[in-house]
Design an enzyme around this catalytic site. Structure first.
Site, PDB file in Angstrom:
ATOM      1  N   HIS A 195     107.752  89.650 117.781  1.00  0.00           N
ATOM      2  CA  HIS A 195     108.511  90.450 116.815  1.00  0.00           C
ATOM      3  C   HIS A 195     108.340  92.195 117.493  1.00  0.00           C
ATOM      4  CE1 HIS A 195     104.703  90.239 115.068  1.00  0.00           C
ATOM      5  NE2 HIS A 195     104.848  91.047 114.081  1.00  0.00           N
TER       6      HIS A 195
ATOM      7  N   HIS B  93     106.879  94.559 115.944  1.00  0.00           N
ATOM      8  CA  HIS B  93     105.793  95.502 115.319  1.00  0.00           C
ATOM      9  C   HIS B  93     105.017  95.881 116.362  1.00  0.00           C
ATOM     10  CE1 HIS B  93     105.978  93.715 110.564  1.00  0.00           C
ATOM     11  NE2 HIS B  93     106.808  94.668 111.059  1.00  0.00           N
TER      12      HIS B  93
ATOM     13  N   ASP C  89     101.934  96.478 116.786  1.00  0.00           N
ATOM     14  CA  ASP C  89     100.513  95.787 117.396  1.00  0.00           C
ATOM     15  C   ASP C  89     100.877  94.291 118.124  1.00  0.00           C
ATOM     16  OD1 ASP C  89     101.662  94.712 114.863  1.00  0.00           O
ATOM     17  OD2 ASP C  89      99.697  93.391 114.645  1.00  0.00           O
ATOM     18  N   HIS C  90     102.074  94.201 118.469  1.00  0.00           N
ATOM     19  CA  HIS C  90     102.505  93.206 119.237  1.00  0.00           C
ATOM     20  C   HIS C  90     103.353  93.553 120.375  1.00  0.00           C
ATOM     21  CE1 HIS C  90     101.424  89.813 116.242  1.00  0.00           C
ATOM     22  NE2 HIS C  90     101.366  90.868 115.573  1.00  0.00           N
TER      23      HIS C  90
ATOM     24  N   HIS D 149     108.327  86.527 108.295  1.00  0.00           N
ATOM     25  CA  HIS D 149     107.624  87.581 108.447  1.00  0.00           C
ATOM     26  C   HIS D 149     108.592  88.921 107.855  1.00  0.00           C
ATOM     27  CE1 HIS D 149     104.270  89.998 109.489  1.00  0.00           C
ATOM     28  NE2 HIS D 149     104.864  90.703 110.685  1.00  0.00           N
TER      29      HIS D 149
ATOM     30  N   ASP E 147     103.476  86.581 113.914  1.00  0.00           N
ATOM     31  CA  ASP E 147     102.997  86.647 112.514  1.00  0.00           C
ATOM     32  C   ASP E 147     103.917  85.905 111.558  1.00  0.00           C
ATOM     33  OD1 ASP E 147     101.472  88.496 113.791  1.00  0.00           O
ATOM     34  OD2 ASP E 147     101.872  90.086 112.685  1.00  0.00           O
TER      35      ASP E 147
ATOM     36  N   HIS F 233      94.611  87.003 114.473  1.00  0.00           N
ATOM     37  CA  HIS F 233      95.151  87.921 113.862  1.00  0.00           C
ATOM     38  C   HIS F 233      94.542  88.456 112.455  1.00  0.00           C
ATOM     39  CE1 HIS F 233      98.771  90.313 112.028  1.00  0.00           C
ATOM     40  NE2 HIS F 233      98.784  90.427 113.292  1.00  0.00           N
TER      41      HIS F 233
HETATM   42 ZN   LIG Z   1     100.644  91.504 113.893  1.00  0.00          ZN
HETATM   43 ZN   LIG Z   2     103.978  91.716 112.297  1.00  0.00          ZN
END
Ligand SMILES: [Zn+2]
Ligand SMILES: [Zn+2]
Length: 306
Positions: free
Chosen positions: A63, A65, A67-68, A144, A214, A272
């Protein structure tokens, strides 16, 4: 048996800490490497794990976001510096190319020696997004704050192996081997029928790995991941932070363990982790109370899918 391993490059949540980096993993299967999510430190961790960039051709982004996926531009930039020549395929939710292509192009030389090929998918239903002779990758729709999918890496069913002593005994010609391995019998020049089961040993059971990050607690994924050998499931929060987990569309340790239990998976690895936890063993104990065969993800960990 062919290699099928998972390397954890980063297993923290959005805020990196000195203990955990943002999310990224590498699945190593039959000599090929598949990156799953690409947090900021992915390329350094990749090097640290002594993985070979030339073996990496596919990156799967769960996805959009940061952090990914924010490690992606840096990784592509380094591939350019290293003179990569093989195209790099990046799979992610709709919107991936619009977001990354202009940025990555801005840092790429006009005579770049490879192409970045974007493949987008909808996250509302499971679909096959990669397939070769031995492996299939399906998306796992997750729940999510933004469109998000996990990934199911499933080895294809193998075929039976020939028994060398029977090959020798019946002097079986090589052009008959494929038919026999696929289930056929062998008819000798004299007309004797030798059944398939006497000539072969069974193929090893096909293995599978499910990556789910997530997501909030989402039991609708259970049928799709039923019986996988290894499940990575996010466990951002302890059970004491159930309310925060629901508010942020994440899971607790108990949520992850309940999914593993319901799906009868072989082993659960949780990750995570929220930056708030200074000692992850609390999280491990909570998950193990429900699903005993649980391990904690940590940077540098390599787990075999068996
Ligand atoms: Zn994340
Ligand atoms: Zn996320």
């Amino acid at each position: 048996m062919q290699t099928f391993d998972v390397y954890i490059l980063g297993c923290g949540s959005a805020t990196p800490t000195v203990r955990h980096l943002q999310t990224s993993q590498v699945v190593s299967f039959c000599g090929q490497l598949y990156m799953v999510d690409c947090g900021e430190n992915a390329q350094l961790q990749f090097t640290k794990a002594r993985l070979r960039p030339g073996r990496l051709e596919h990156i799967f982004i769960s996805h959009l976001h940061g952090d990914h996926c924010l490690g992606l531009p840096g990784l592509v930039s380094t591939c350019t510096l290293l003179g990569r020549t093989t195209d790099l395929h990046v799979h992610g939710p709709v919107g991936l190319a619009q977001l990354f292509k202009p940025f990555i192009d801005a840092f790429s030389p006009p005579d770049m020696s490879f192409k970045v090929v974007y493949h987008e998918f909808n996250t509302d239903r499971p679909q096959c997004i990669y397939e070769d002779q031995a492996l299939k990758v399906h998306t796992i729709p997750l729940t999510h704050r933004v469109p998000c999918c996990g990934f199911l890496f499933a080895e294809k069913e193998g075929v039976a192996h020939m028994r060398p002593e029977m090959m020798e005994r019946y002097k079986i010609p090589y052009d008959k081997v494929n038919d026999i391995r696929m289930g056929g019998d062998y008819v000798t020049p004299g007309g004797e029928v030798v059944p398939h089961r006497l000539l072969t040993t069974e193929a090893e059971p096909a293995r599978s790995y499910a990556y789910c990050s997530d997501t909030c607690y989402n039991p609708s994924i259970v049928p799709q991941i039923q019986g996988v050998n290894l499940l990575y499931h996010e466990a951002t929060y302890s059970v004491a932070q159930q309310e925060a987990a629901e508010r942020h569309f994440h899971s607790t340790t108990a949520d992850a363990a309940r999914i593993a239990e319901a799906a009868h998976v072989g082993q659960l690895v949780i990750g995570h982790f929220s930056a708030r936890y200074l000692d992850d063993t609390l999280l491990l104990r909570e998950a193990q109370a429900i699903f005993p065969n649980t391990v904690l993800a940590c940077e540098g960990l390599k787990i075999s899918v068996a």
